[in-house]
Scaffold this active site. Sequence first.
Site, mmCIF file in Angstrom:
data_model
loop_
_atom_site.group_PDB
_atom_site.id
_atom_site.type_symbol
_atom_site.label_atom_id
_atom_site.label_comp_id
_atom_site.label_asym_id
_atom_site.label_seq_id
_atom_site.Cartn_x
_atom_site.Cartn_y
_atom_site.Cartn_z
ATOM 1 C CE LYS A 192 5.347 3.375 10.341
ATOM 2 N NZ LYS A 192 4.842 2.020 10.667
ATOM 3 N N GLY A 249 0.509 7.596 0.071
ATOM 4 C CA GLY A 249 1.487 8.325 -0.759
ATOM 5 C C GLY A 249 1.008 9.750 -1.029
ATOM 6 C CD GLU A 266 7.061 0.288 -5.073
ATOM 7 O OE1 GLU A 266 5.877 0.260 -5.491
ATOM 8 O OE2 GLU A 266 7.585 -0.617 -4.425
ATOM 9 C CB CYS A 300 3.430 -2.789 -5.221
ATOM 10 S SG CYS A 300 5.175 -3.146 -5.343
ATOM 11 C CD GLU A 397 -2.228 -2.110 -4.859
ATOM 12 O OE1 GLU A 397 -2.468 -1.172 -4.098
ATOM 13 O OE2 GLU A 397 -1.079 -2.435 -5.205
HETATM 14 P P1 NDP Z 1 -0.132 1.857 4.029
HETATM 15 O O1 NDP Z 1 0.227 2.676 2.870
HETATM 16 O O2 NDP Z 1 -1.169 2.360 4.955
HETATM 17 O O3 NDP Z 1 1.174 1.584 4.914
HETATM 18 C C1 NDP Z 1 2.501 1.603 4.443
HETATM 19 C C2 NDP Z 1 3.414 2.151 5.533
HETATM 20 O O4 NDP Z 1 3.088 3.514 5.817
HETATM 21 C C3 NDP Z 1 3.279 1.436 6.860
HETATM 22 O O5 NDP Z 1 4.523 1.424 7.506
HETATM 23 C C4 NDP Z 1 2.294 2.311 7.597
HETATM 24 O O6 NDP Z 1 2.354 2.134 8.969
HETATM 25 C C5 NDP Z 1 2.752 3.679 7.181
HETATM 26 N N1 NDP Z 1 1.740 4.727 7.260
HETATM 27 C C6 NDP Z 1 0.396 4.620 7.330
HETATM 28 N N2 NDP Z 1 -0.184 5.841 7.360
HETATM 29 C C7 NDP Z 1 0.819 6.745 7.317
HETATM 30 C C8 NDP Z 1 0.883 8.167 7.292
HETATM 31 N N3 NDP Z 1 -0.220 8.913 7.317
HETATM 32 N N4 NDP Z 1 2.080 8.766 7.225
HETATM 33 C C9 NDP Z 1 3.207 8.041 7.164
HETATM 34 N N5 NDP Z 1 3.220 6.682 7.193
HETATM 35 C C10 NDP Z 1 2.048 6.047 7.252
HETATM 36 O O7 NDP Z 1 -0.497 0.449 3.554
HETATM 37 P P2 NDP Z 1 -1.287 -0.634 4.397
HETATM 38 O O8 NDP Z 1 -0.295 -1.408 5.084
HETATM 39 O O9 NDP Z 1 -2.345 -0.039 5.262
HETATM 40 O O10 NDP Z 1 -2.007 -1.402 3.238
HETATM 41 C C11 NDP Z 1 -3.165 -0.836 2.640
HETATM 42 C C12 NDP Z 1 -3.183 -1.085 1.168
HETATM 43 O O11 NDP Z 1 -2.044 -0.486 0.580
HETATM 44 C C13 NDP Z 1 -3.068 -2.538 0.769
HETATM 45 O O12 NDP Z 1 -4.292 -3.171 0.753
HETATM 46 C C14 NDP Z 1 -2.478 -2.430 -0.586
HETATM 47 O O13 NDP Z 1 -3.484 -2.200 -1.534
HETATM 48 C C15 NDP Z 1 -1.595 -1.218 -0.510
HETATM 49 N N6 NDP Z 1 -0.178 -1.538 -0.297
HETATM 50 C C16 NDP Z 1 0.679 -1.336 -1.320
HETATM 51 C C17 NDP Z 1 1.996 -1.642 -1.171
HETATM 52 C C18 NDP Z 1 2.971 -1.445 -2.252
HETATM 53 O O14 NDP Z 1 4.054 -2.031 -2.197
HETATM 54 N N7 NDP Z 1 2.691 -0.647 -3.219
HETATM 55 C C19 NDP Z 1 2.514 -2.220 0.053
HETATM 56 C C20 NDP Z 1 1.541 -2.348 1.086
HETATM 57 C C21 NDP Z 1 0.254 -2.012 0.900
HETATM 58 P P3 NDP Z 1 1.466 0.983 9.659
HETATM 59 O O15 NDP Z 1 1.504 -0.202 8.791
HETATM 60 O O16 NDP Z 1 2.170 0.752 10.905
HETATM 61 O O17 NDP Z 1 0.122 1.564 9.814
#
Ligand code: NDP
Length: 796
Positions: A192, A249, A266, A300, A397
């Site tokens: 996804k 996570g 991650e 990240c 972050e």
């Molecule tokens: P999220 O952790 O919310 O999203 C990452 C992925 O998980 C997306 O595909 C999201 O879907 C999905 N997701 C969201 N909620 C759930 C759940 N309960 N169970 C399973 N999957 C889920 O990150 P965001 O995109 O909302 O970003 C928020 C913050 O996260 C950023 O501001 C940043 O600080 C951090 N981030 C860190 C990353 C990294 O590489 N470490 C990458 C991205 C964000 P969908 O996007 O469709 O809601």
Amino acid sequence: MKIKEIYETMSYGPAPESDEAAHQFIKDHKGKFNLFINGAWVTPSSGEYFDSINPCTKKKLAKISEANEADVNKAVNAAKKALPEWIKIGSHQRARYLYALARQIQKHSRLFAVLESLDNGKPIRETRDIDIPIVARHFYHHAGWAQLRDTELKDYKEVGVIGQIIPWNFPLMMLSWKIAPAIAMGNTIVLKPAESTSLTALLFAEICKQIGLPKGVVNIITGHGKTGATLVDHKDVNKIAFTGSTEVGKIIRRATAGSGKKLSLELGGKSPFIVFEDADLDSVVEGVVDAIWFNQGQVCCAGSRLLVQEGIADKLYKKIRARMETLRIGNALDKSIDIGAIVSQEQLKTIKDLVKLGVKEGSTLWQPSWSCPTDGYFHPPTLFTDVAPSSTIAQEEIFGPVLVAMSFRTHKEAVKLANNTRYGLACSIWTENINLALDIAPQIKAGTAWINCTNVFDAAAGFGGYRESGFGREGGREGLMEYLKPRINDAFTNQPPKIVVNNTSGSNGQAQQDSEIDRTTKMYIGGKQARPDGGYSMVINGANGNYIGEVSKGNRKDIRNAVEAAHSCSKWTHRTGHARAQVLYYLAENLAIRKEEFANRIVQMTNQKKKDALLEVELSIERIYTYAALADKYDGRVHHTIHNNVTLAMPESMGVMGIICPDESPLLGFISTVIPAITMGNNVIVVPSEKLPFSATDFYQILETSDVPGSTVNIITGEKDELAKVLAKHDDVDSIWYFGDKNGCKEMELLSADNMKQTWVNYGKYRNWLDKEQGEGKIFLKKASQIKNIWIPYGA
Ligand code: NDP
């Protein structure tokens, strides 16, 4: 502008990349994308679609399907159905498919790059020159691993159906990091993408069709967080691989607790970028640009905390400000821009709110004099100085183009400041003194250390975090392990292989007066025998129900004392493998001297035959020998990464580990878990078998006479599950091993989510500790360590 003026300013105009092919791809799907399940485009059961937006223009690009539970079921079923055939076709055929994917991605690289820039807002310069080449490289590299699986990794097998959830910051790159190793190792997947950036994943689905990848091996379902959560909960998914926020996570860690699903996470970071006073400052400035303005800082492992040695701080800030002034921001498809748009309005708001908070908290803000375009979600590069280490912007972050700077005086202070975070993803160290760099790198709690470089990635090197940055690695040999399981696991049973535990223990029961040995063992904390804080003891009866003795009943306070003691002892961690081996051999020697006594104790507790008890002691001695032998041989690797880099993959200790011993084989179970943990340099808090604790408490004397530092092994007796819970919740425990029943395993995984400590549990299954293949080996050392990749560039 006249030519003369251009020569004077040396400024250049826009160099737009064509978006025609990308829009044609969207048009071919009539502007509306369905789900990719079982090799075909499937209309979502929900009938719902959401918009994907170009963040540089705020214009709609396409409609994307919202997958619901029925769709998730369909996709998981397709992956499950495809699995047997995908396993059967064998390594070589799988390698061919991966190779074909790599070739096809290269052939369509520009389309991928443009589509990614349109959907995410990141500069075409980055998607074209960094993201997409890395994607192709991952498929090539893992085509090789697919070919080699049966020879190089023959003790392992595929995990099964993998659910993969990726974020929006590197949409296609994250897809490749997830899909390439998973299918190379013989798994099938359901992926996804993030809701805001699904388009390149959908183009990848087309590529899968084009190369004739067997149906159901790769399934792509789009949707919001709920779709991801449904995938996580699906009973037929055997592993979840997630990249995203620490918050989600933790939700996933809790949702999968006790299910037996393998998990890699991650997560976020607040990575230090450390500059020592002898660093080449002009290189540092370019490093800073790559660290925090690459991908608008939505990385990240972004070097978002600049730590500068005091004497050069002002000089460096001045240079950085001058460079910031020259950065160009604009439409992602302009080849001459440095910074594109933030992925969404929501993310832009988060960044702006944190910047406001930074000012409110008293830090000094600096931004270039130019202003951002107003037609998209743009944010200027931002530098904060005068930042207090405890302020929100230094700890949280921001995930945007915002750099926070702090200064330090001594090397020790630099390390302290660098580690002053709940995260541990990466660090970047800048100095012309390689000795200093290699001294500092192991001291920083992070999965990657870049020396005089930053944000360099390659398929051959593992990437992943310590602490709340998650666990597991992606890339390199270490990354493959996330998609494999040891074949020996199939031999584990639902019943103990040899039922020896037949006794009952009672809290504070009446001591039997007819016992031969009337003794109450104390606990062992910081190298000293310690009375329990609560002042209670527990009666231990033997297999016949006969009274053997009493043990101290440890409580929360005793665990806390033991954790504190374990943290005070860095001596053991810093010893060489050879030095640890010497101590381990000495332990074995001292145990051998007291072989009879330990065997008698086993007989007393288990009522087994003396010859079996003697065998258990013999095997314990042999097991200590195995780990003594491995102590200086379980070493790292030098990865063959691209670019001019020596990339050292070094196994490091976890830190402080909690070990909850099995109830079977009272001495061997204790030895088999504690010895590999200390072999890797960990300090441990051990909870011995609740029912058969005396082999462990007798072991104090062996520890005391074998040169094991006082605080390396701490032993707390008492109610196993109560003590285990305290350890699992403790923020200063880095990892926990639990051998017990299913419920206990679930509790461990649930409670460990608070600080994302790594867990290794048996899900209620039993190993035969007497069997070498099940009871010892490198898998124990692997679980007792984590790999740090240190990148050292070369070139005169
Ligand atoms: P999220 O952790 O919310 O999203 C990452 C992925 O998980 C997306 O595909 C999201 O879907 C999905 N997701 C969201 N909620 C759930 C759940 N309960 N169970 C399973 N999957 C889920 O990150 P965001 O995109 O909302 O970003 C928020 C913050 O996260 C950023 O501001 C940043 O600080 C951090 N981030 C860190 C990353 C990294 O590489 N470490 C990458 C991205 C964000 P969908 O996007 O469709 O809601």
